[in-house]
Design a protein around this motif. Structure first.
Motif, PDB file in Angstrom:
ATOM      1  N   HIS B 455       0.830  -1.189   0.000  1.00 31.28           N
ATOM      2  CA  HIS B 455       0.000   0.000   0.000  1.00 31.28           C
ATOM      3  C   HIS B 455       0.874   1.253   0.000  1.00 31.28           C
ATOM      4  N   GLU B 456       1.858   1.192   0.899  1.00 35.33           N
ATOM      5  CA  GLU B 456       2.769   2.311   1.049  1.00 35.33           C
ATOM      6  C   GLU B 456       3.585   2.512  -0.227  1.00 35.33           C
ATOM      7  N   ASN B 458       2.770   1.675  -3.235  1.00 38.17           N
ATOM      8  CA  ASN B 458       1.873   2.253  -4.233  1.00 38.17           C
ATOM      9  C   ASN B 458       1.777   3.763  -4.036  1.00 38.17           C
ATOM     10  N   HIS B 459       1.615   4.132  -2.766  1.00 32.41           N
ATOM     11  CA  HIS B 459       1.520   5.549  -2.418  1.00 32.41           C
ATOM     12  C   HIS B 459       2.773   6.310  -2.832  1.00 32.41           C
ATOM     13  N   LYS B 462       3.157   6.564  -6.576  1.00 32.88           N
ATOM     14  CA  LYS B 462       2.264   7.616  -7.066  1.00 32.88           C
ATOM     15  C   LYS B 462       2.824   9.002  -6.740  1.00 32.88           C
ATOM     16  N   ASN B 463       3.319   9.153  -5.508  1.00 31.62           N
ATOM     17  CA  ASN B 463       3.886  10.429  -5.083  1.00 31.62           C
ATOM     18  C   ASN B 463       5.117  10.774  -5.911  1.00 31.62           C
ATOM     19  N   LEU B 465       5.823   9.646  -8.888  1.00 33.18           N
ATOM     20  CA  LEU B 465       5.420   9.999 -10.250  1.00 33.18           C
ATOM     21  C   LEU B 465       4.889  11.431 -10.293  1.00 33.18           C
ATOM     22  N   ALA B 466       4.128  11.787  -9.236  1.00 34.88           N
ATOM     23  CA  ALA B 466       3.596  13.166  -9.174  1.00 34.88           C
ATOM     24  C   ALA B 466       4.745  14.161  -9.052  1.00 34.88           C
TER      25      ALA B 466
END
Lengths: 126, 649
Positions: B455-456, B458-459, B462-463, B465-466
């Motif tokens: 989960h982390e 993935n987070h 995503k972060n 990539l952002a």
């Protein structure tokens, strides 16, 4: 980006937005996007600051990162709900991470495109 | 003489004629037909017999002579008158009852004489008739007396006969009774006999049964009498004692035994003495086979001791089996104990009956609490119903079951266990269940950690990539040409990546500030002519802070290399920091100072680097950042609060 800027120039939203986000790069990104959409921005990188802003500042809507420097953002959401200020969540965790009581709120999934942000903000105007 | 003397006979008491006279006697005699007899009454003319008998009796009674005159009798066809004289003879001269009887003819009968018809003749005839009448009367009286006597005699005889008859009847009845008794005795004897026959048959049958039983049991059995002589034995016993049929009656001591059992005789005697059983295990001399030997007193059915019975049961296989079983059990227990699993069993209905020390040790339940379905109480309330349903379904379907559930540990905490239970199937039916619980709390925790980590991750991805997206947009804004964009963008991504490497090496736990600074300045460090000085105490930084500070340091370094102190060989950079504690909070004070570089010109337009350092970093660190473009060199002062985890290592 240029296209988005042109759009916003044509139809500036003119909103004041509270951005609760601890990642500096994302804050900078959102600031850019929102300013291009003709919005002004208040930022908060810690939960305490965000709550203070939510209770005292004047703004039209908020974008809340679910996890702010290790703390969950929901007290901010509560404060905003009390003041009937519209808000959306932003998260990299994906859907299903926000509590059921905020189930009908829009969730902005990271990484987000300027268009998505604009779409979300249009709802704040209503 | 004889011509004048009357005819006579002499008789004895029984009327037998002893002497005849001669003369006219013959005309008075006419013997009766039949057996020859000298009895007077048989030889006299019938007409004379009653008168003679009466006269004899009268004479005997009176012991005097009796004279019957003018006795009428038909002799030779003529009625004649006869004078009869009977005189008893004196006792002394002859035997008793002897008498003499004489007959004297008086003339023709009156009726014959009456024919003459003279009155004198008629008177004579009357007299004769009267005389005859008298004689007849006397004759009748004598006969009547005689008859009465006879009659009385007959009566008494009759009475005697009657009593004899009665006695005979009584005897007869007694005999009848005896006969009946004899019959019933006979019947009883017959019954007893048939019963005996049945019993005999039964006994024979029993004997045969016992023989078959002894033969079929394969139990070596030897019967001994009081003197230890062999009474009988079973075929199996022949192997142990080298017995033959001819050995019956021989003492046991004479025989060679294959058993390693020196005390045999002593024990047999002991049994005879104490009348208690002796049981022991004995082996053959060659130690191949083992037997269970029992010596018991031989009791007859009426509880009389009549020697001893010795039995030998071959338990060699059982012994071997017991040893194997014990080994297996030991191995099983060792396995159970070594595995630290919970092992339990239930009956076919899924109820626990036998104790499970491992379950009790784990849960702290008592045997009473765990019995039946009590074990369900130790299961977490949220799992209980599901487990109960699963279990009952498995029991009903007789199929193995496995699941995970939380079990209350004796310490009070809930522990995750993985259970698996299988039915014990013997001959197509379930005889019970055996199950194991394995403590999988650590595994469950690891799974949870893994899920959390995913989960982390993935987070973070995503972060990241952002962040990359943000860097790209920011870089694009300040780039004068695609080449410049490419250069700036790629170095920023590489800087980000390096910080990631540092964090990955530290397993995403806090990294030291020193390492982070070295990472950025490494390419410009030269041991011969130190262009960079890094100085500060050990401070640990959270990954998030490290990432932000890493990016900021990259911007400062890049700027220094392009336009500042690191763009010339004479320039130098000093990075120094310290931690200052104030009112319980700890602040990091870090300064970046460039010297010896070309004169600094403040940028006409605030670029990405400046914004990142001044706004972004301050925001990220929740602190203050001052960036000065001094003519002598760029200076940056950062003050940031440290979180409790960002302490000294």
């Amino acid at each position: 980006m240029i296209e988005a800027a042109q759009k916003s120039a044509a139809r500036p939203l003119g909103l004041r937005i509270l951005v609760v986000e601890d990642e500096m790069m994302l804050v900078m990104l959102l600031e850019d996007i929102l300013m291009e959409l003709g919005c002004s921005v208040i930022t908060a990188g810690r939960l305490a600051k965000a709550i203070e802003a939510a209770e005292n500042e004047t703004f039209d809507g908020a974008i809340l990162d679910v996890n702010v420097a290790g703390e969950e953002v929901y007290p901010v959401a509560e404060a905003l709900t009390r003041r009937s200020i519209p808000f959306i969540f932003s998260t990299g965790y994906g859907e299903g991470t926000v509590p059921a009581e905020y189930g009908d709120r829009l969730i902005l999934a990271k990484p987000y495109l300027p268009d998505s942000v604009e779409q979300a903000l249009v709802n704040f105007q209503k | 003489m004889e011509k004048y003397s009357p005819a006579y006979v002499i008789i004895d008491g029984q009327h037998d004629i002893l002497r005849f006279s001669g003369g006219e006697l013959g005309q008075y005699l006419k013997p009766s037909q039949g057996v020859a007899s000298l009895n007077l009454l048989n030889v006299l003319r019938k007409a004379l017999r009653p008168a003679v008998l009466a006269a004899i009796q009268a004479a005997h009674e009176g012991q005097r002579p009796v004279v019957h005159e003018n006795l009428a009798a038909k002799i030779n066809g003529h009625e004649r008158l006869v004078t009869l004289i009977v005189e008893p003879m004196p006792e002394g001269s002859v035997g008793p009852g002897h008498c003499i009887i004489a007959f004297q003819e008086a003339g023709p009968h009156a009726a014959e004489t009456a024919a003459s018809g003279s009155p004198e003749a008629a008177a004579t005839r009357n007299r004769a008739l009267e005389q005859e009448l008298r004689a007849t009367k006397a004759q009748v009286t004598a006969m009547v007396d005689d008859l009465e006597t006879t009659n009385e005699e007959m009566k008494s005889a009759n009475e005697e006969y009657q009593s004899v008859n009665e006695e005979l009847q009584a005897s007869n009845e007694e005999l009848e009774t005896s006969k009946e008794e004899m019959q019933s005795v006979n019947e009883e004897l017959q019954t007893i006999n048939s019963e005996m026959a049945v019993k005999n048959e039964l006994l024979t049958r029993l004997n045969s049964d016992i023989k078959n039983l002894l033969d079929s049991t394969q139990i070596a059995t030897v019967f001994l009498d009081h003197d230890l002589r062999i009474k009988s034995f079973t075929p199996t016993a022949t192997d142990l004692f080298n017995l033959r049929d001819s050995d019956r009656g021989r003492p046991l001591t004479d025989l060679v035994s294959r058993l390693k059992y020196a005390d045999l005789q002593r024990d047999v005697r002991k049994v005879l003495r104490t009348l208690s059983m002796i049981e022991s295990e004995v082996q053959l001399v060659d130690e191949t086979d083992t037997f269970t030997m029992r010596i018991r007193p031989y009791r007859t059915l009426d509880n009389v001791i009549d020697g001893v019975v010795m039995t030998f049961v071959d338990i060699t296989e059982r012994k071997a089996f017991e040893v194997r079983l014990a080994e297996r059990e030991q191995r099983f227990h060792a396995l159970v104990n070594a595995s630290s699993q919970i092992v339990w069993t239930t009956n076919a209905a899924g109820e626990t009956e036998d104790d499970s020390p491992s379950w009790r040790a784990f849960t702290g339940q008592t045997f009473e609490q765990w019995k039946g379905f009590g074990w369900l109480d130790a299961i977490h309330p949220d799992d209980r119903e599901r487990v109960n349903d699963l279990w009952r379904k498995a029991v009903a379907e007789k199929s193995p079951v496995s699941t995970d559930y939380r079990l209350r540990h004796v310490s009070g905490e809930w522990r995750w266990t993985a259970v698996r239970a299988v039915p014990l199937v013997t001959a197509d039916s379930v005889s019970g269940w055996v199950g194991m619980n394995l403590d999988i709390t650590e595994r469950k925790e690891a799974e949870r950690q893994r899920d959390l980590l995913l989960h982390e991750l993935n987070h973070r991805v995503k972060n990241t990539l952002a962040t990359v997206m943000s860097i790209a947009l920011q870089t694009l804004k300040g780039a004068a040409s695609p080449l410049e964009f490419r250069q700036a963008f790629l170095t920023r991504i590489v800087a980000l990546s390096k910080t990631h490497d540092l964090l990955t090496n530290a397993a995403w736990r806090p990294v030291t500030l020193s390492d982070l600074v070295q990472l950025e300045l490494a390419p410009y460090r030269d041991d011969k002519s130190p262009r960079c000085r890094v100085e500060g105490e050990d401070v640990l930084l959270e990954p998030r802070v490290a990432l932000a500070l890493g990016l900021a340091l990259h911007e400062l370094t890049t700027n220094a290399a392009k336009h500042g102190a690191l763009s010339v060989s004479t320039g130098r950079v000093d990075v120094a920091w310290h931690v200052r504690s104030l009112n319980g909070t700890r602040d990091l004070h870090l300064t970046w100072a460039e010297t010896g570089g070309p004169p600094v010109q403040a940028p006409a337009r605030r670029g990405f680097g400046s914004r990142l350092i001044e706004e972004g970093l301050a925001h990220e660190l929740d602190g203050t950042v001052r960036l000065d473009f001094d003519v002598g060199g760029v200076k940056c002062a950062i003050v940031a609060p440290l979180s409790p985890t960002e302490s000294q290592p």
